[in-house]
Each structure stands twice: as structure tokens, then as C-alpha cells.
Design an enzyme around this catalytic site. Structure first.
Site, PDB file in Angstrom:
ATOM      1  N   HIS A 210     -11.623  12.654  67.353  1.00  0.00           N
ATOM      2  CA  HIS A 210     -13.011  13.366  67.163  1.00  0.00           C
ATOM      3  C   HIS A 210     -14.036  13.213  68.334  1.00  0.00           C
ATOM      4  CE1 HIS A 210     -15.102   9.529  65.597  1.00  0.00           C
ATOM      5  NE2 HIS A 210     -13.992   9.487  65.029  1.00  0.00           N
TER       6      HIS A 210
ATOM      7  N   CYS B  69     -11.912   5.847  64.683  1.00  0.00           N
ATOM      8  CA  CYS B  69     -10.959   6.213  64.806  1.00  0.00           C
ATOM      9  C   CYS B  69     -10.865   6.409  66.608  1.00  0.00           C
ATOM     10  CB  CYS B  69     -10.106   7.380  64.288  1.00  0.00           C
ATOM     11  SG  CYS B  69      -9.426   7.083  62.587  1.00  0.00           S
TER      12      CYS B  69
END
Length: 234
Positions: free
Chosen positions: A190, A206
Site C-alpha cells: 500500500h 505491512c
């Protein structure tokens, strides 16, 4: 192969303290998966330059005004660039090396587009092969319940989510990885407004990318099992 360039250099990006992977309800997953187009990815455009320092200028995307990145403050190795990369994986494969803080998009002919990434503790929690099951522009952020325990001020976003904005921890794009059995790995690639965290191990999250970079990668990725993702932890 062709390499798609994006935008122009200038300015400064403000950062935020919150970051992290998203947890998504089954309803949200079905809704977003249905909304994700499955058309072929945009072709990668040919350019003479191998490093794309001019790709980090201000961007207006879907009505959101992303500020420019002060790219000279980013270590050159973490800026978007084409590099020599030998692999038996087919073009279009994504290879994430969390230790080196690089994400490679395989171009073929011994080359890959390399992006710098930031890795949170959730990014070290999983390794192996997956695929991009679905992707989303300007996603809604649902922080994990464990994060809300540590930071009560974000508890309100666990169920309802934080809507899209330039300060949203998931940034301008998110890609959701599922394993070969079709199970959500809870592993995300992302964007992030925290450009200064690229190349570091952040407190949470993440695999985060500069927003201008994740927009570029997203444009090449087609959801489905043909888009293989390999996550390496060493």
C-alpha cells in the site's frame, strides 16, 4: 518492455504518526473485489532514463492533491528505477525483499522496476507466495484491533474505517494478497504519506510505498492468480 513514468519533482510531504495494515470485513472484501476492474494493465512505457527522480512531483488523483516528495532527501537506492535483475519468474511478477527494503516488478529481459519500501512489524510476519486478489484506489483503513488497544484514539476506525484522504495510512492505493487456497494473508502492499519511512522498519504496517510509486505499480498490476507475489524475509 515498456516503463511507465509518472509525474514531476518539487515540494514537501507532511507525515502522520498512525500506520498499519488493514483488516477488512468479508462484506468489504466482496464489495471491493466486485468493484475492481479486471482489464489488462497499462503497458509500461519506454524511457531513456533508468532512474525516475522526476516522478515525485505534486499529483492530483481522483480529486486528492498529493504533495510533492522532497526526493533529494530520499536515499537514491530507494527511488524508483530500472535495475538488472535475473530471475526465472515471468514478467509481471512482484518480488518483495523485506530485508533489503525493495519491491521488484519483473520486466523481463534481465530487468525489473525497483521501488523502495518501508516494512512494519506486520510486514515481517509472513513470507511465501501469494497473488493480488484485488486492489483498491484510495482505500478505507481498518486498523487491527490490537493496534486500537495500543492507541485508543484510533479505536473508532476498527469497525467503520478511516475514509480516503492524503493522511490515510494506506495512502493512494492498496493491493491485497491471498494465498493459493484463496485465503487472505492479511498482507498488503500500500501507499503511505510517510515518505521518510521508506527504507526503514517502521513500528507497524505491512509493505508501504511512496504514494507516487504505489500509483505507478498499481497501474501495471492485474488482479488474479496470474499476478504472482513472492515475499522474501531474508
Amino acid at each position: 518492455m515498456r516503463i511507465r513514468t509518472a509525474l514531476t519533482v518539487l515540494g514537501l510531504l507532511s507525515t502522520i504518526a498512525i500506520t498499519g495494515c488493514t483488516t477488512t470485513s468479508q462484506a468489504d472484501t466482496k464489495k471491493t473485489a466486485a468493484a475492481t476492474p479486471v482489464a489488462a494493465p497499462e503497458p509500461v512505457k519506454v524511457a531513456t532514463a533508468k532512474i525516475f527522480d522526476d516522478a515525485y512531483g505534486p499529483v492530483t488523483d481522483a480529486g486528492y492533491a498529493l504533495p510533492a516528495i522532497p526526493i533529494q532527501k530520499v536515499n537514491p537506492k530507494f527511488r524508483r528505477q530500472v535495475v538488472s535483475y535475473q530471475t526465472n519468474e515471468k514478467p509481471g511478477t512482484i518480488i518483495v525483499n523485506t530485508k533489503e527494503r525493495f519491491l521488484y516488478y519483473v520486466l523481463g529481459n534481465g530487468e525489473a522496476m525497483r521501488y523502495g519500501i518501508g516494512v512494519g512489524k506486520d510486514g515481517f510476519a509472513w513470507q511465501g507466495e501469494a497473488y493480488v486478489a484485488w486492489k483498491q484506489e484510495w482505500p478505507t483503513w481498518h486498523p487491527p484491533k490490537e493496534m486500537a488497544v495500543r492507541k485508543p484514539e484510533i479505536a473508532k476506525y476498527v469497525e467503520n474505517g478511516m475514509g480516503p484522504s492524503i493522511s490515510n495510512p494506506l495512502g493512494a492505493r492498496a493491493m491485497y494478497l491471498f494465498n493459493e487456497k484463496g485465503q487472505d494473508t492479511l498482507f498488503r502492499i500500500h501507499g503511505s504519506p510517510e515518505w521518510a519511512s521508506i527504507g526503514t522498519a517502521a513500528s507497524s504496517g505491512c509493505i508501504r510505498m511512496i504514494n507516487q510509486d504505489v500509483i505507478d505499480l498499481y497501474s501495471h498490476v492485474r488482479p488474479g492468480k496470474e499476478t504472482k507475489v513472492i515475499v522474501q524475509q531474508s
